[in-house]
Design a protein around this motif. Structure first.
Motif, short mmCIF file in Angstrom:
data_model
loop_
_atom_site.label_atom_id
_atom_site.label_comp_id
_atom_site.label_asym_id
_atom_site.label_seq_id
_atom_site.Cartn_x
_atom_site.Cartn_y
_atom_site.Cartn_z
N VAL A 1 0.85 -1.19 0.00
CA VAL A 1 0.00 0.00 0.00
C VAL A 1 0.89 1.24 0.00
O VAL A 1 1.80 1.36 0.83
CB VAL A 1 -0.94 0.02 1.22
N ARG A 2 0.61 2.14 -0.93
CA ARG A 2 1.34 3.41 -1.00
C ARG A 2 0.34 4.55 -1.01
O ARG A 2 -0.56 4.60 -1.86
CB ARG A 2 2.22 3.48 -2.26
N ASP A 3 0.47 5.47 -0.07
CA ASP A 3 -0.43 6.62 0.04
C ASP A 3 -1.89 6.19 0.09
O ASP A 3 -2.77 6.80 -0.53
CB ASP A 3 -0.21 7.60 -1.13
N GLY A 4 -2.14 5.10 0.79
CA GLY A 4 -3.51 4.62 0.98
C GLY A 4 -4.10 3.85 -0.17
O GLY A 4 -5.26 3.44 -0.10
N ALA A 5 -3.33 3.60 -1.23
CA ALA A 5 -3.83 2.88 -2.40
C ALA A 5 -2.98 1.64 -2.65
O ALA A 5 -1.77 1.65 -2.43
CB ALA A 5 -3.80 3.78 -3.64
N PRO A 6 -3.61 0.55 -3.13
CA PRO A 6 -2.85 -0.68 -3.39
C PRO A 6 -1.98 -0.55 -4.64
O PRO A 6 -2.37 0.08 -5.63
CB PRO A 6 -3.93 -1.74 -3.58
N VAL A 7 -0.80 -1.16 -4.57
CA VAL A 7 0.13 -1.21 -5.70
C VAL A 7 0.61 -2.66 -5.83
O VAL A 7 0.94 -3.30 -4.83
CB VAL A 7 1.35 -0.28 -5.49
#
Length: 221
Positions: free
Chosen positions: A45-51
């Motif tokens: 998770v990066r900045d609240g979004a999945p990657v």
């Protein structure tokens, strides 16, 4: 001792909600599935979004290693995070296309592994070299000893993540279609189309000295 048991212990995250009978936790089976693939998908998770990123990996015992540029997001985040970067790593093999009489029951025969855990950036120089050798040998066993090792500049530009195999599960599907009884008389072809990986003949680089012989580990592929 961790890693000496014959199976990984199931957890809430490694027990599937569907088709639980396909889940497996046997350590040798998990290792075999991991060792037979080349690419994993690393999720975080990066900045609240999945990657989710596809990347090469290597296994040394009960540890997986992935590498990348020191500026790549997951490697940078793992170095900054305390105590590390929570990740989910997956590997999948497709072994067959399962064609049923009904569209609903079409499927795949597959082998997969899911690893949950916390990735840590490798800072020890010896472990880093071991990990990089494992990454090269995972692609072609024996290759790390038959190539120039990374120099100081290359090592400084490369970061390595370590993920321990602790919270792990495998999942597999084998066999033919699972058609409904009322569909068995339908006039549609049904069965399995096997999917296999095949290696072609090695193609030498245009600038290679023609006197350099083909290594035995390539001839054995």
């Amino acid at each position: 001792m961790p890693g000496t048991e014959t199976a990984y212990q199931p957890t809430d995250r490694t027990v599937p909600t569907r088709s639980r009978e396909r889940a497996a936790y046997d350590r040798e089976l998990v290792h075999a599935i991991l060792d037979a693939a080349y690419v994993c998908h690393l999720g975080f998770v990066r900045d609240g979004a999945p990657v989710v990123l596809p990347t090469l990996y290597g296994r040394v015992g009960e540890r997986l290693y992935v590498h990348g540029s020191t500026g790549s997001r997951p490697l940078r985040m793992a170095g900054q995070a305390d105590p590390g970067l929570p990740v989910c790593l997956t590997v999948t093999h497709v072994d067959g296309l399962v064609l049923a009489r009904s569209a609903f029951h079409h499927s795949l025969n597959y082998r997969s592994v899911v690893v949950h855990g916390t990735a840590h950036q490798v800072t020890d120089a010896d472990e880093k070299r071991t990990a990089l050798d494992a990454l090269v040998d995972h692609v072609v066993p024996g290759r790390s000893a038959d190539s120039r090792p990374a120099n100081g500049k290359e090592l400084a530009a490369t970061a390595v993540l370590r993920l321990d195999l602790a919270e792990v599960s495998a999942k597999l599907r084998t066999g033919g279609p699972n058609d409904e009884p009322e569909d068995l008389g339908l006039p549609h072809w049904t069965g399995v189309v096997p999917v296999r990986t095949a290696y072609g003949a090695p193609v030498p680089a245009d600038d290679m000295d023609p006197s350099v012989p083909l290594p035995g580990y390539l001839a054995a592929l």
